[in-house]
Design a protein around this motif. Structure first.
Motif, PDB file in Angstrom:
ATOM      1  N   TRP A 309       0.813  -1.218   0.000  1.00 21.28           N
ATOM      2  CA  TRP A 309       0.000   0.000   0.000  1.00 21.28           C
ATOM      3  C   TRP A 309       0.846   1.268   0.000  1.00 21.28           C
ATOM      4  N   ALA A 310       1.542   1.543   1.079  1.00 29.58           N
ATOM      5  CA  ALA A 310       2.173   2.848   1.259  1.00 29.58           C
ATOM      6  C   ALA A 310       3.389   3.058   0.358  1.00 29.58           C
ATOM      7  N   ILE A 311       4.179   2.018   0.151  1.00 29.94           N
ATOM      8  CA  ILE A 311       5.397   2.153  -0.656  1.00 29.94           C
ATOM      9  C   ILE A 311       5.081   2.680  -2.043  1.00 29.94           C
ATOM     10  N   GLN A 312       3.962   2.218  -2.617  1.00 27.73           N
ATOM     11  CA  GLN A 312       3.634   2.621  -3.979  1.00 27.73           C
ATOM     12  C   GLN A 312       3.130   4.060  -4.068  1.00 27.73           C
ATOM     13  N   PHE A 313       2.841   4.672  -2.917  1.00 27.79           N
ATOM     14  CA  PHE A 313       2.563   6.101  -2.871  1.00 27.79           C
ATOM     15  C   PHE A 313       3.842   6.903  -2.614  1.00 27.79           C
ATOM     16  N   GLY A 314       4.966   6.229  -2.514  1.00 27.03           N
ATOM     17  CA  GLY A 314       6.228   6.902  -2.266  1.00 27.03           C
ATOM     18  C   GLY A 314       6.543   7.090  -0.800  1.00 27.03           C
ATOM     19  N   GLN A 315       5.863   6.340   0.069  1.00 38.58           N
ATOM     20  CA  GLN A 315       6.072   6.475   1.511  1.00 38.58           C
ATOM     21  C   GLN A 315       6.914   5.302   2.012  1.00 38.58           C
ATOM     22  N   GLY A 316       8.152   5.597   2.361  1.00 41.48           N
ATOM     23  CA  GLY A 316       9.029   4.559   2.869  1.00 41.48           C
ATOM     24  C   GLY A 316       8.586   4.046   4.221  1.00 41.48           C
ATOM     25  N   MET A 317       9.061   2.870   4.569  1.00 37.73           N
ATOM     26  CA  MET A 317       8.731   2.298   5.877  1.00 37.73           C
ATOM     27  C   MET A 317       9.203   3.232   6.985  1.00 37.73           C
ATOM     28  N   PRO A 318       8.308   3.643   7.882  1.00 38.79           N
ATOM     29  CA  PRO A 318       8.717   4.527   8.973  1.00 38.79           C
ATOM     30  C   PRO A 318       9.445   3.758  10.071  1.00 38.79           C
ATOM     31  N   LEU A 319       9.754   4.458  11.136  1.00 46.86           N
ATOM     32  CA  LEU A 319      10.329   3.840  12.322  1.00 46.86           C
ATOM     33  C   LEU A 319       9.474   2.666  12.759  1.00 46.86           C
ATOM     34  N   GLN A 320      10.122   1.565  13.143  1.00 47.69           N
ATOM     35  CA  GLN A 320       9.405   0.401  13.641  1.00 47.69           C
ATOM     36  C   GLN A 320       9.604   0.293  15.155  1.00 47.69           C
ATOM     37  N   LEU A 321       8.535   0.561  15.877  1.00 45.27           N
ATOM     38  CA  LEU A 321       8.529   0.353  17.321  1.00 45.27           C
ATOM     39  C   LEU A 321       8.051  -1.070  17.554  1.00 45.27           C
ATOM     40  N   VAL A 322       8.908  -2.001  17.241  1.00 47.76           N
ATOM     41  CA  VAL A 322       8.567  -3.422  17.227  1.00 47.76           C
ATOM     42  C   VAL A 322       9.503  -4.150  18.186  1.00 47.76           C
ATOM     43  N   GLY A 323       8.916  -4.874  19.151  1.00 49.25           N
ATOM     44  CA  GLY A 323       9.757  -5.623  20.073  1.00 49.25           C
ATOM     45  C   GLY A 323       9.094  -5.796  21.418  1.00 49.25           C
ATOM     46  N   SER A 324       9.893  -6.198  22.367  1.00 47.89           N
ATOM     47  CA  SER A 324       9.434  -6.360  23.747  1.00 47.89           C
ATOM     48  C   SER A 324       9.230  -4.987  24.379  1.00 47.89           C
ATOM     49  N   PRO A 325       8.574  -4.918  25.537  1.00 48.80           N
ATOM     50  CA  PRO A 325       8.435  -3.630  26.227  1.00 48.80           C
ATOM     51  C   PRO A 325       9.783  -2.963  26.493  1.00 48.80           C
ATOM     52  N   SER A 361      -1.045  -6.175  22.507  1.00 45.87           N
ATOM     53  CA  SER A 361       0.133  -5.334  22.310  1.00 45.87           C
ATOM     54  C   SER A 361       0.032  -4.059  23.142  1.00 45.87           C
ATOM     55  N   LEU A 362      -1.144  -3.433  23.107  1.00 48.18           N
ATOM     56  CA  LEU A 362      -1.336  -2.192  23.860  1.00 48.18           C
ATOM     57  C   LEU A 362      -1.274  -2.420  25.363  1.00 48.18           C
ATOM     58  N   GLU A 363      -1.698  -3.586  25.812  1.00 52.56           N
ATOM     59  CA  GLU A 363      -1.637  -3.882  27.241  1.00 52.56           C
ATOM     60  C   GLU A 363      -0.196  -3.903  27.738  1.00 52.56           C
ATOM     61  N   LEU A 364       0.686  -4.505  26.943  1.00 56.14           N
ATOM     62  CA  LEU A 364       2.103  -4.517  27.319  1.00 56.14           C
ATOM     63  C   LEU A 364       2.671  -3.104  27.342  1.00 56.14           C
ATOM     64  N   ILE A 365       2.303  -2.295  26.338  1.00 59.02           N
ATOM     65  CA  ILE A 365       2.795  -0.917  26.295  1.00 59.02           C
ATOM     66  C   ILE A 365       2.233  -0.122  27.468  1.00 59.02           C
ATOM     67  N   SER A 366       0.936  -0.315  27.737  1.00 59.90           N
ATOM     68  CA  SER A 366       0.291   0.425  28.833  1.00 59.90           C
ATOM     69  C   SER A 366       0.892   0.076  30.189  1.00 59.90           C
ATOM     70  N   ASP A 367       1.181  -1.210  30.386  1.00 58.43           N
ATOM     71  CA  ASP A 367       1.641  -1.676  31.697  1.00 58.43           C
ATOM     72  C   ASP A 367       3.140  -1.541  31.898  1.00 58.43           C
ATOM     73  N   LYS A 368       3.919  -1.687  30.796  1.00 61.81           N
ATOM     74  CA  LYS A 368       5.362  -1.814  30.969  1.00 61.81           C
ATOM     75  C   LYS A 368       6.188  -0.726  30.275  1.00 61.81           C
ATOM     76  N   VAL A 369       5.560   0.063  29.403  1.00 59.00           N
ATOM     77  CA  VAL A 369       6.292   1.134  28.738  1.00 59.00           C
ATOM     78  C   VAL A 369       5.841   2.503  29.257  1.00 59.00           C
ATOM     79  N   MET A 370       4.564   2.769  29.184  1.00 56.47           N
ATOM     80  CA  MET A 370       4.052   4.086  29.550  1.00 56.47           C
ATOM     81  C   MET A 370       4.412   4.518  30.966  1.00 56.47           C
ATOM     82  N   PRO A 371       4.371   3.628  31.976  1.00 56.84           N
ATOM     83  CA  PRO A 371       4.717   4.083  33.333  1.00 56.84           C
ATOM     84  C   PRO A 371       6.129   4.609  33.456  1.00 56.84           C
TER      85      PRO A 371
END
Length: 374
Positions: A309-325, A361-371
């Motif tokens: 989808w996005a690549i063909q509009f000229g939008q490169g892959m953005p930052l990937q916040l992918v991983g453990s908390p 995914s959001l539960e891990l971020i809410s509990d272990k990243v946001m605090p």
């Protein structure tokens, strides 16, 4: 620090999109609405700030079936009590700016003063060309970047933003620009004494010299203003004139540092005073799992989506916040240390993943990243 979500309003899983014409499947659309409500409720109950969504039309393929910003913002608000719908953004080439200002102010009331909004230029030719309000306008993207067409679109966009904000900030006003003139007819064709006796901007002889929207925005002077995803220094500097918050999904910290600095310098020239870190929103595509390996495995379908989808509009892959908390926390900490960011955006694979997957995914971020950044 504030944490916000962003979604594309994707209607189906990868195999459903690959089967074709997913946007025409009403069962998928009903499921999408239910899942968006589930995600919004979870975010609302777990301290998230906002939930962003774009405007795109004619999406029979279902990759980005977001349609009317006001309706989706209302849907999010209906299922939440604190979460802010971030309608980002109204595509300038397809709207009247006075109508957008009126819609923003009205929706601000209907959401109880929770609305945030943005304005964008429009990059998907297929639908923009069907909805555009002037025949001389065009969508912009990699195919016409730096051309007269691109410059014309930008001038129109900048004036559009100025009209919207003038209308939101003023009880009544007049405006004369390259593209817009308000009022555009200075004489009412019949006498109506309510205008002159109880209103403003219309004389007793029915000369119209100013107009205004009603209601006024509930938030003063207007709901928080965002710029859509940008990797452009010129776009970020433009938003600095108005104190808007462009959303930057980038892992190029040297670029971000330069962009934040340019924003501050431009803002100062226009009397805009924002605390350090409030210049722009920062973030990326987000998938959190107990381990990095699990998160990257889940990310595969979102990567497929982006490449299709996005690549063909000229939008490169953005930052990937992918991983453990811990991994995601380190990425956020690096950005906060360097930029002092006030708001982090997590672009979630809504639709590609189920609501259960997203909320896990959001539960891990809410509990272990946001605090860690409270």
């Amino acid at each position: 620090m504030k944490f916000s979500l962003f979604m594309y309003c994707t209607i189906g899983r990868r195999h459903e999109l690959e089967a074709g014409l997913a946007g025409l499947n009403n069962d998928y659309y009903q499921r999408m609405l239910g899942e968006i409500a589930e995600i919004a409720r979870f975010a609302d109950e777990n301290g998230w700030y906002g939930f962003g969504h774009p405007e795109h039309h004619l999406q029979i393929e279902g990759f980005e079936i977001s349609n009317d910003l006001n309706l989706m913002a209302s849907w999010i608000a209906q299922h939440t009590t604190r979460l802010r719908p971030i309608a980002c953004g109204y595509v300038s080439t397809t709207h009247n700016p006075m109508r957008v200002a009126e819609q923003v102010a009205t929706l601000d009331h209907m959401t109880g003063g929770r609305l945030c909004f943005g304005v964008v230029r429009g990059y998907q030719h297929r639908w923009v060309d069907q909805f555009k309000i002037r025949p001389d306008l065009a969508a912009v993207g990699k195919w016409n970047r730096g051309t007269d067409e691109d410059d014309y679109n930008r001038r129109f966009f900048e004036e559009f933003v100025d009209v919207v904000l003038t209308a939101l900030r003023s009880n009544t006003f007049s405006y004369e620009g390259e593209f817009w003139r308000f009022p555009n007819d200075n004489l009412n064709p019949h006498t109506h004494t309510v205008y002159s006796d109880y209103g403003a901007g219309v004389d007793a002889d029915m000369t119209i010299h100013e107009v205004g929207i009603a209601p006024r925005p509930l938030q003063s002077p207007h709901p928080p203003l965002y710029g859509g995803f940008t990797m452009s220094m010129s776009s970020a500097v433009f938003w600095a004139r108005y104190g808007g918050t462009p959303i930057v999904l980038s892992d190029k910290m040297d670029f971000c540092e330069a962009l934040w600095k340019a924003y501050r310098e431009e803002a100062a020239q226009h009397g805009v005073d924002k605390p350090r870190g409030h210049e722009c929103g920062w973030g990326g595509v987000a998938v959190c799992a107990p381990t990095d390996e699990e998160a990257w495995a889940q990310f595969a379908d979102m990567e497929w989506f982006w490449n299709q989808w996005a690549i063909q509009f000229g939008q490169g892959m953005p930052l990937q916040l992918v991983g453990s908390p811990d991994t995601i926390s380190r990425q956020v900490e690096e950005a906060q240390t360097l930029l002092g960011i006030d708001e982090a955006f997590f672009l979630v694979p809504q639709g590609i993943h189920s609501a259960d997957q997203i909320n896990a995914s959001l539960e891990l971020i809410s509990d272990k990243v946001m605090p860690r950044f409270a």
